[in-house]
Design an enzyme around this catalytic site. Structure first.
Site, mmCIF file in Angstrom:
data_model
loop_
_atom_site.group_PDB
_atom_site.id
_atom_site.type_symbol
_atom_site.label_atom_id
_atom_site.label_comp_id
_atom_site.label_asym_id
_atom_site.label_seq_id
_atom_site.Cartn_x
_atom_site.Cartn_y
_atom_site.Cartn_z
ATOM 1 N N ILE A 24 57.451 36.907 81.125
ATOM 2 C CA ILE A 24 58.362 35.768 81.067
ATOM 3 C C ILE A 24 58.040 34.946 82.318
ATOM 4 O O ILE A 24 58.019 35.467 83.433
ATOM 5 C CB ILE A 24 59.848 36.198 81.011
ATOM 6 N N SER A 25 57.704 33.688 82.110
ATOM 7 C CA SER A 25 57.165 32.874 83.198
ATOM 8 C C SER A 25 58.175 32.675 84.325
ATOM 9 O O SER A 25 59.385 32.729 84.126
ATOM 10 C CB SER A 25 56.732 31.503 82.676
ATOM 11 N N GLN A 26 57.629 32.416 85.499
ATOM 12 C CA GLN A 26 58.433 32.064 86.661
ATOM 13 C C GLN A 26 59.282 30.832 86.327
ATOM 14 O O GLN A 26 58.774 29.868 85.744
ATOM 15 C CB GLN A 26 57.488 31.753 87.817
ATOM 16 N N ARG B 5 69.352 33.556 81.641
ATOM 17 C CA ARG B 5 68.006 34.144 81.649
ATOM 18 C C ARG B 5 68.056 35.671 81.616
ATOM 19 O O ARG B 5 67.125 36.310 81.126
ATOM 20 C CB ARG B 5 67.234 33.652 82.895
#
Length: 224
Positions: free
Chosen positions: A66-68, A40
């Protein structure tokens, strides 16, 4: 390329992240394995390296995030992806969610409203070994030309569930979409039982950037 190193430290942090989201209720081994595999930190500027494995959303370009990781895992788990499934992702963003879907063996079509993010993703994702079918445009109406889909995942908050998306699902297909206002949305799972029947379930509250486009929120306005 030094900025794309995946060190033992990164792998250790990734393992901790997987344990954290499993502790929050993610039970799909396939989803957890995908998150464990994808570096990530590649999606972050190097100076923000340490933030990559926190279970938090993080700002990217064009006012997006950027999503959790937990949210990515939760949406993906609801989708119940099987190898070979044709999946439409609405909101490419950084491309991280598309990579998770690819790791699950999906045939991924992804569309991004923001041209800047699309241009970045189409250059970057192949560099790290991921090649979804990428498009730029108004994803709020789906993509009719490649329908029907086994699953559709929307990574931005919508005011309602667009009928066009339900129409583009195969019978037996699943749509996962956050629906609500600019503050909070419920995660909605739509299952297409037959051509004229759907089943809906609502889950916990989440907070996403707004879905832009004809069936989303106005491109130049806020959510009211």
């Amino acid at each position: 390329m030094s900025e794309l190193e995946d060190t033992y430290k990164h792998k250790g942090l990734r393992k901790q992240l997987v344990q954290e989201i499993a502790g929050k209720g993610i039970t799909s081994k396939a989803v957890l394995d995908a998150i464990h595999k994808i570096p990530r930190h590649y999606f972050f500027d190097k100076i923000f390296d340490t933030h990559a494995y926190e279970d938090k959303a993080f700002p990217i370009e064009a006012g997006q995030t950027i999503s959790q990781p937990y949210t990515v895992a939760f949406q993906t788990q609801l989708l119940e992806v099987k190898p070979g499934d044709k999946i439409l992702e609405i909101g490419t963003g950084s491309g991280y969610q598309a990579c998770v879907l690819l790791e699950l063996g999906a045939n991924v079509y992804t569309i991004e409203y923001q041209k800047k993010l699309y241009q970045k993703a189409i250059r970057f994702l192949p560099r790290i070994g991921y090649q979804p079918h990428m498009y730029q445009g108004d994803g709020s109406k789906g993509m009719h030309r490649f329908a029907p889909y086994d699953g559709i995942i929307v990574t931005a908050g919508a005011p309602t569930v667009p009928d066009e998306l339900i129409q583009q699902l195969k019978v037996g297909g699943r749509l996962v979409i956050p629906v609500g206002n600019d503050d909070i949305q419920s995660m909605v799972l739509v299952q297409k039982i037959d051509e004229n029947k759907i089943k809906k379930k609502q889950f916990d509250h989440f907070s996403f950037v707004p879905l832009r486009g004809e069936k989303g929120w106005p491109a130049n306005g806020g959510i009211k």
